[in-house]
Design an enzyme around this catalytic site. Structure first.
Site, short mmCIF file in Angstrom:
data_model
loop_
_atom_site.label_atom_id
_atom_site.label_comp_id
_atom_site.label_asym_id
_atom_site.label_seq_id
_atom_site.Cartn_x
_atom_site.Cartn_y
_atom_site.Cartn_z
N SER A 123 -12.14 -2.91 63.16
CA SER A 123 -13.58 -3.03 63.42
C SER A 123 -14.12 -1.79 64.14
O SER A 123 -13.36 -1.01 64.72
CB SER A 123 -13.84 -4.28 64.25
OG SER A 123 -13.13 -4.17 65.46
N CYS A 158 -13.36 -4.57 53.32
CA CYS A 158 -14.22 -3.51 53.87
C CYS A 158 -15.05 -2.87 52.78
O CYS A 158 -15.99 -2.14 53.06
CB CYS A 158 -13.36 -2.46 54.56
SG CYS A 158 -12.24 -1.69 53.40
N GLU A 190 -22.15 -6.51 60.47
CA GLU A 190 -21.14 -6.76 59.45
C GLU A 190 -20.78 -8.24 59.53
O GLU A 190 -20.29 -8.70 60.56
CB GLU A 190 -19.90 -5.89 59.72
CG GLU A 190 -18.83 -6.07 58.67
CD GLU A 190 -17.54 -5.32 58.97
OE1 GLU A 190 -17.11 -5.28 60.14
OE2 GLU A 190 -16.95 -4.79 58.01
#
Ligand code: NAD
Length: 496
Positions: free
Chosen positions: A226, A281, A381
């Site tokens: 992250s 991702c 996100e």
């Protein structure tokens, strides 16, 4: 309860720690194993083993190092289903998706098999009269890798095969949420003939990572995870004068032009948005509909709504549960925020469950429209099966919107216009671009080239860039005399 072993100096050993992290099956949250939080002594032993192994591994001919990778590739292929099954148990991924995770890692090992060619330096004869210059690529030493939960096979395999084939030794700290898959990868690596200490695997969390970051014997750090952790790792590693490559979070946009093929768009958006429960991702989390294409939003939503979450071995399941109850809570919280902040929720997966597995971390496919760039569901996100639809009038507006986003991992455009595609690929400030391809993950002879807040560092994962990251270049300038020494002292910096 099964305890995940550490790999130190070629031996799988039980940790002496008294602290463990539960590894769970995300479909029902039952504990399936316990990952040890490695002690300081164990961290030191792993790094020392890698340091010791480097003394001899660096001198093993590159052809022999490549052969270890060849045997490893064969073993990984032979055990692909078995690894995928372990991976499914601890991540919840469907079996086919888990096999994809392993396969994309095997492809990097295939690239590592090419190391003799990848490590070729450069030569120029006669740079000055009788003088030649040539360069060698040499390994760095002990490298470390810190990996995320979402690709427990592919991402460790992005790192240690390239580093080790280049002559380095390695300490891997896999995600504490799914350490069983990396353990199996390490077992097969030893079976392929990797000498003791060349690969070491430690388990734990922040303290163990910080131990690696602060250790003088670690020369380079690869991280995937992250943004906040990536920033911490990049800053700490570089403050400690180490090389670092840190791949971080993402918010990937797909731009849908009105001249694109509607069916192709629908098919691609479904898979790219909710596949792997959005825990990729390179997932498409924002679809930007340009002009007339906004009329397709409801049809896209209806197709996404048909995808069902389910168990790893259920052929009907489109994707599995989220990794943890915390991940589920975060995604459900953001879905609620989307509604509260005024987006229109066309498909709502917050109540989804799977019969008999109600305690699992299920979130169903979710689609929002009327999303604006100031909403939390756009800014953050989500890392769940949630697609946000945004509308704009022109390609220029779409490009400006994507470029204003702080992330730059991947993007795609769907169009039948070469001119629109060319403009997009040229002007977009994102490191990986797909044209009529939803998830443009480059194959390993290229590199994985995220930009902006999706990557901190300069040399990227796999491909030629990884060889540069895991090596030093030594440039040699040589002159051999044959007979008379031509002149007296040279007091300039010019070669004569
Ligand atoms: P994470 O950042 O929580 O954890 C990643 C690794 O860092 C784990 O090994 C973890 O133990 C360690 N870690 C966690 N907190 C730490 C701390 N405070 N200090 C030091 N180390 C720490 O990430 P995750 O939840 O496992 O993975 C999901 C994230 O990874 C998403 O943001 C996703 O976008 C990102 N990701 C990015 C890429 C890419 O290529 N850009 C690829 C895959 C995943």
């Amino acid at each position: 309860m099964k305890q995940v072993p550490l790999l130190i100096a070629g031996e799988f050993v039980a940790s002496k720690t008294s602290s463990f992290i539960d590894v769970t099956n995300p479909a029902n949250n039952e504990v399936i194993a316990q990952a040890p939080i490695a002690t300081n002594d164990e961290m030191e032993a792993a790094i020392a083993a890698a340091k010791e192994a480097f003394k001899t591994w660096r001198d093993v001919p590159v052809t022999e190092r490549a052969r270890v990778m060849m045997r490893y590739q064969a073993l990984l292929k032979e055990h692909q289903d078995e690894i995928a099954e372990i991976l499914s148990q601890e991540t919840g991924k469907t079996f086919v998706d888990a096999k994809g995770d392993v396969w994309r890692g095997i492809e990097v090992v295939e690239q590592a098999m090419n190391m003799p060619a990848l490590m070729m330096g450069e030569t120029v004869e006669n740079v000055a009269r009788g003088i030649d210059t040539y360069s060698y690529i040499q390994p760095l030493g002990v490298c470390a890798g810190i990996t995320p939960f979402n690709f427990p096979a592919m991402i460790p395999l992005w790192m240690f095969p390239m580093a080790i084939a280049a002559g380095n030794t390695f300490v891997l700290k896999p995600s504490e949420q799914d350490p069983l898959t990396p353990t199996r990868l390490a077992e097969l690596f030893l079976e392929a003939g990797a000498p003791k200490g060349v690969l070491n695997v430690v388990h734990g969390a922040k303290d163990q990572v910080d131990h690696l970051l602060n250790h003088e014997d670690i020369k380079a750090v690869s991280f995937v995870g992250s943004v906040p952790v990536g920033q911490h790792i990049y800053k700490t590693a570089t403050d400690n004068m180490k090389r670092a490559q840190c791949f971080a979070g993402a918010k990937n946009h797909s731009v849908i032009m009105p001249d694109s093929n509607k069916q192709q768009v629908i098919n691609n958006l479904v898979g790219a948005s909710v596949g792997a429960a959005g825990q990729r991702c390179m997932a498409i989390s924002v679809a930007v509909f340009v002009g007339e294409s906004k009329e397709w939003i409801e049809e896209v939503a209806a197709e996404i709504a048909k995808v069902k979450p389910g168990l790893w071995n259920d052929d009907e399941a489109g994707f599995g549960p989220l990794i943890s109850p915390q991940a589920k809570q975060k995604v459900i919280g953001l879905i609620q925020k989307g509604k509260d902040e005024g987006a229109t929720c066309l498909v709502d997966g917050s109540e989804a469950t799977v019969e008999g597995y109600e305690s699992g971390n299920w979130v169903g496919p979710t689609v929002f429209t009327d999303v604006t760039t100031t909403m939390s569901i756009y800014e953050q996100e989500i890392f769940g099966p949630v697609l946000c639809c945004v509308t704009v009038d022109t390609l220029e507006e779409a490009i400006a919107l994507v470029n204003a986003n702080p992330y730059g991992n991947g993007t795609s455009i769907f169009t039948s216009s070469g001119a629109a595609a060319r403009k997009y690929q040229h002007e977009i400030e994102v490191g990986q671009v797909g044209i009529n391809v939803p998830i443009p993950v480059p194959l390993p002879f290229f590199s994985f080239t995220g930009w902006k807040n999706s990557f901190y560092g300069d040399l990227h994962a796999y491909g030629k860039q990884a060889v540069r990251f895991y090596s030093e270049t030594k440039t040699i300038t040589s002159r051999w005399f044959d007979g008379d020494i031509p002149s007296g002292p040279n007091l300039t910096i010019n070669l004569k």
